[in-house]
Every structure is written in C-alpha cells, then in structure tokens.
Write a protein that holds these residues in place. Structure first.
Motif, mmCIF file in Angstrom:
data_model
loop_
_atom_site.group_PDB
_atom_site.id
_atom_site.type_symbol
_atom_site.label_atom_id
_atom_site.label_comp_id
_atom_site.label_asym_id
_atom_site.label_seq_id
_atom_site.Cartn_x
_atom_site.Cartn_y
_atom_site.Cartn_z
ATOM 1 N N ARG A 56 0.848 -1.197 0.000
ATOM 2 C CA ARG A 56 0.000 0.000 0.000
ATOM 3 C C ARG A 56 0.875 1.235 0.000
ATOM 4 N NH1 ARG A 56 -5.120 0.140 -1.309
ATOM 5 N NH2 ARG A 56 -5.605 1.727 0.256
ATOM 6 N N LYS A 57 0.459 2.197 -0.800
ATOM 7 C CA LYS A 57 1.145 3.486 -0.837
ATOM 8 C C LYS A 57 0.879 4.244 0.451
ATOM 9 C CE LYS A 57 -0.669 6.466 -3.631
ATOM 10 N NZ LYS A 57 -1.055 7.086 -4.915
ATOM 11 N N LEU A 58 1.891 4.963 0.930
ATOM 12 C CA LEU A 58 1.740 5.852 2.088
ATOM 13 C C LEU A 58 1.639 7.273 1.557
ATOM 14 C CD1 LEU A 58 4.399 4.244 4.473
ATOM 15 C CD2 LEU A 58 1.957 3.707 4.265
ATOM 16 N N GLY A 59 0.408 7.712 1.352
ATOM 17 C CA GLY A 59 0.202 9.035 0.768
ATOM 18 C C GLY A 59 0.346 10.139 1.792
ATOM 19 N N VAL A 60 0.783 11.294 1.327
ATOM 20 C CA VAL A 60 0.816 12.483 2.178
ATOM 21 C C VAL A 60 -0.629 12.753 2.624
ATOM 22 C CG1 VAL A 60 1.257 14.977 2.207
ATOM 23 C CG2 VAL A 60 2.849 13.419 1.023
ATOM 24 N N PRO A 61 -0.870 12.943 3.932
ATOM 25 C CA PRO A 61 -2.246 13.024 4.446
ATOM 26 C C PRO A 61 -3.155 14.003 3.715
ATOM 27 C CG PRO A 61 -0.716 12.836 6.274
ATOM 28 C CD PRO A 61 0.127 12.981 5.025
ATOM 29 N N TRP A 62 -2.652 15.171 3.336
ATOM 30 C CA TRP A 62 -3.504 16.153 2.672
ATOM 31 C C TRP A 62 -3.405 16.067 1.143
ATOM 32 C CZ3 TRP A 62 0.612 17.045 5.830
ATOM 33 C CH2 TRP A 62 1.780 17.507 5.230
ATOM 34 N N GLN A 63 -2.611 15.127 0.649
ATOM 35 C CA GLN A 63 -2.502 14.899 -0.793
ATOM 36 C C GLN A 63 -2.232 13.409 -1.004
ATOM 37 O OE1 GLN A 63 0.223 17.551 -2.754
ATOM 38 N NE2 GLN A 63 -0.159 16.676 -4.784
ATOM 39 N N PRO A 64 -3.254 12.558 -0.816
ATOM 40 C CA PRO A 64 -3.063 11.105 -0.757
ATOM 41 C C PRO A 64 -2.413 10.487 -1.991
ATOM 42 C CG PRO A 64 -5.245 11.718 0.040
ATOM 43 C CD PRO A 64 -4.650 12.949 -0.549
ATOM 44 N N GLU A 65 -2.568 11.138 -3.156
ATOM 45 C CA GLU A 65 -1.969 10.572 -4.367
ATOM 46 C C GLU A 65 -0.458 10.765 -4.413
ATOM 47 O OE1 GLU A 65 -3.440 8.570 -6.645
ATOM 48 O OE2 GLU A 65 -5.004 8.664 -5.128
ATOM 49 N N LEU A 66 0.063 11.643 -3.578
ATOM 50 C CA LEU A 66 1.507 11.879 -3.527
ATOM 51 C C LEU A 66 2.130 10.898 -2.540
ATOM 52 C CD1 LEU A 66 3.996 13.549 -4.322
ATOM 53 C CD2 LEU A 66 3.376 15.180 -2.517
ATOM 54 N N ALA A 67 2.956 9.984 -3.048
ATOM 55 C CA ALA A 67 3.499 8.905 -2.220
ATOM 56 C C ALA A 67 4.704 9.371 -1.419
ATOM 57 C CB ALA A 67 3.889 7.721 -3.094
ATOM 58 N N ALA A 68 4.573 9.316 -0.090
ATOM 59 C CA ALA A 68 5.716 9.566 0.785
ATOM 60 C C ALA A 68 6.459 8.267 1.081
ATOM 61 C CB ALA A 68 5.253 10.206 2.081
ATOM 62 N N ALA A 86 8.787 12.924 1.943
ATOM 63 C CA ALA A 86 8.502 12.969 3.379
ATOM 64 C C ALA A 86 9.041 14.260 4.003
ATOM 65 C CB ALA A 86 9.102 11.750 4.071
ATOM 66 N N ALA A 87 10.244 14.634 3.624
ATOM 67 C CA ALA A 87 10.843 15.860 4.168
ATOM 68 C C ALA A 87 10.059 17.087 3.720
ATOM 69 C CB ALA A 87 12.295 15.974 3.726
ATOM 70 N N MET A 88 9.674 17.106 2.448
ATOM 71 C CA MET A 88 8.908 18.233 1.916
ATOM 72 C C MET A 88 7.567 18.380 2.650
ATOM 73 S SD MET A 88 7.515 18.731 -1.989
ATOM 74 C CE MET A 88 6.326 17.403 -1.785
ATOM 75 N N ALA A 89 6.984 17.230 3.025
ATOM 76 C CA ALA A 89 5.687 17.241 3.706
ATOM 77 C C ALA A 89 5.820 17.369 5.216
ATOM 78 C CB ALA A 89 4.915 15.960 3.364
ATOM 79 N N GLY A 90 7.060 17.386 5.714
ATOM 80 C CA GLY A 90 7.281 17.507 7.156
ATOM 81 C C GLY A 90 6.910 16.258 7.937
ATOM 82 N N LEU A 91 7.040 15.085 7.307
ATOM 83 C CA LEU A 91 6.688 13.828 7.961
ATOM 84 C C LEU A 91 7.942 13.152 8.506
ATOM 85 C CD1 LEU A 91 4.244 12.482 5.207
ATOM 86 C CD2 LEU A 91 3.607 13.536 7.388
ATOM 87 N N ASP A 92 7.957 12.860 9.805
ATOM 88 C CA ASP A 92 9.103 12.160 10.380
ATOM 89 C C ASP A 92 8.813 10.657 10.440
ATOM 90 O OD1 ASP A 92 7.398 11.777 12.566
ATOM 91 O OD2 ASP A 92 8.384 13.287 13.810
ATOM 92 N N ARG A 93 9.746 9.895 11.016
ATOM 93 C CA ARG A 93 9.607 8.442 11.058
ATOM 94 C C ARG A 93 8.332 8.006 11.797
ATOM 95 N NH1 ARG A 93 12.137 3.821 8.675
ATOM 96 N NH2 ARG A 93 11.309 2.053 9.840
ATOM 97 N N ALA A 94 8.033 8.675 12.892
ATOM 98 C CA ALA A 94 6.830 8.330 13.658
ATOM 99 C C ALA A 94 5.569 8.570 12.833
ATOM 100 C CB ALA A 94 6.779 9.143 14.950
ATOM 101 N N ASP A 95 5.553 9.669 12.074
ATOM 102 C CA ASP A 95 4.405 9.950 11.202
ATOM 103 C C ASP A 95 4.245 8.843 10.166
ATOM 104 O OD1 ASP A 95 3.873 12.448 12.414
ATOM 105 O OD2 ASP A 95 5.361 13.422 11.134
ATOM 106 N N MET A 96 5.369 8.402 9.583
ATOM 107 C CA MET A 96 5.321 7.372 8.552
ATOM 108 C C MET A 96 4.846 6.039 9.123
ATOM 109 S SD MET A 96 6.043 8.924 5.782
ATOM 110 C CE MET A 96 6.190 7.492 4.708
ATOM 111 N N GLU A 97 5.276 5.733 10.348
ATOM 112 C CA GLU A 97 4.836 4.486 10.977
ATOM 113 C C GLU A 97 3.346 4.523 11.286
ATOM 114 O OE1 GLU A 97 7.491 3.929 14.247
ATOM 115 O OE2 GLU A 97 9.098 3.128 12.974
ATOM 116 N N GLU A 98 2.841 5.714 11.620
ATOM 117 C CA GLU A 98 1.407 5.857 11.868
ATOM 118 C C GLU A 98 0.616 5.653 10.575
ATOM 119 O OE1 GLU A 98 -1.613 9.336 13.512
ATOM 120 O OE2 GLU A 98 0.463 9.283 14.245
ATOM 121 N N LEU A 99 1.116 6.212 9.476
ATOM 122 C CA LEU A 99 0.476 6.011 8.177
ATOM 123 C C LEU A 99 0.530 4.531 7.790
ATOM 124 C CD1 LEU A 99 1.898 9.044 6.150
ATOM 125 C CD2 LEU A 99 -0.451 8.759 6.962
#
Length: 220
Positions: A56-68, A86-99
């Motif tokens: 499954r793709k891990l999409g940026v929360p406010w732009q799901p089609e953009l794969a982080a 991920a860096a552009m979207a400000g997502l850290d490792r914890a954010d990615m694990e939550e997604l």
C-alpha cells in the motif's frame, strides 16, 4: 497506437519473454489489483502458482496521491520511505509508521478478501517473479521487492510490461533480472500505454486467484 490492448495482452507479451527459459521452480507474485491479470498469464504459461504481495502506498495526508512511501505486508512489514517527499511534507519516522499502521490494517482486510485464509505459497529456494502492470516512481514495487527478498528466493525477477527507464535502472541492484518489453524515457501515466486500463475489481482478483490456485499452499 498503444503497446498493449489490455492487461491480459500485456501479460501474454511478458509471458512470451519467459519461453525457453529454465527458471527454477518459479512462483509468480502479483501486486493487486492491476498486477493480477498480468501475472495470471505468466503463471498460466509457466504452469506456476500465483500469489500476492500486498503493498500500500503511504500518501501524504492532505494529498493522498503523492506517495511519501509504501509498506508491504509480512511477519516484519517492509516500509520504504521517499525521503524527499517525506521531508517536503514535514513527515518524520513516527508519522510514517502511523500512516503504515493504517495501511497494514487495509492490507489485512484485502488479504482476507482475496485469499480467504489461503496459506502463502512458499518462495524460499525458488525463482520469485514479481509482477505489476507498470512502474512510475517505483515506491510500491521497491517495498514489494524488499519484502520478497526477505523470503529468501533463489532468484528474484521483476517482470513488468511498461516502466520508466530511470526507475528500472534504480531497481536493478535489488533484483537478479528485469524483464520489461517497454522501458520508456517519458512514461506519463501507465494507463496511456494500454488501450483498456479499466480498474481491476476485487471480484476479478478473487476469480483469477481461484482459477490459478495450486492444489494447496505452503508456508513461506
């Protein structure tokens, strides 16, 4: 003129590339849903079992089609992070694990739907052929390759009808071989290379898996 009439035609063209080879005890692994009709034709030509690698793709929360990133299932799920996105979207490792946790729940739901408790086909010591209907950025396929490599196949082959040439080159260190009849410099959307790129339904996935199912699965 498109290169492939539909996914079945693409699968048959790919299957022709396996003719005359001596792949060791092959097993075909599809990325659902679009990869399943392609993989079905390869499995049928090789008289090999067909199974799934659930990604499954891990999409940026406010732009799901953009794969982080992407996550693949398994005893130890494989997560791949697109560090730039991920860096552009400000997502850290914890954010990615939550997604990833949300998508792993969806993977579990789909695996239950598609395979109805069927045991995964063994991969260790065999030629694993990983199939999708096309590759653009490669985030999902990279997670699938990592998850499959952990299952210790003798060889890992990536088979895909169409893909961005630079993405294929970036994936070569992760596989033993790539079979792609249509590597392109300017991919655009994968569907542009198909006459019919209608979304594959869950029902079609179940039907094809049932038609290709081996007499019994083995853990692997």
């Amino acid at each position: 003129m498109t290169a492939f009439r539909d996914r079945t035609d693409a699968g048959r063209q790919l299957a022709a590339l396996f003719a005359g080879r001596d792949d060791r005890d092959p097993v075909v692994l599809a990325l659902p849903r679009g990869g399943v009709p392609v993989a079905f034709e390869i499995a049928r030509a090789l008289q090999a079992p067909l199974d799934l690698v659930m990604v499954r793709k891990l999409g940026v929360p406010w732009q799901p089609e953009l794969a982080a990133g992407a996550v693949a299932d398994g005893d130890d799920p494989e997560m791949v992070i697109n560090e730039t996105v991920a860096a552009m979207a400000g997502l850290d490792r914890a954010d990615m694990e939550e997604l990833a946790a949300v998508q792993l729940d969806e993977i579990a739901r789909r695996r239950s739907l598609y395979l109805a408790g069927r045991t995964p086909v063994a991969v260790a010591g065999r030629t694993a052929i990983l199939v999708d209907d096309g590759i653009a950025t490669g985030a999902t396929i990279r997670a699938a390759l990592g998850a499959t490599r952990r299952r210790n196949p003798a060889r890992l082959v990536l088979a895909v009808p169409v893909a961005a040439r630079d993405t294929l080159e970036s994936l070569r260190p992760e596989v033993d071989e790539i079979l792609c009849p249509l590597p392109v410099d300017a991919l655009g959307a994968v569907g542009l290379h198909y006459g019919d790129f209608t979304q594959v339904s869950d029902q079609e996935v179940v039907r094809l898996l049932s038609a290709a199912a081996p007499p019994g699965g083995e853990p692997g």
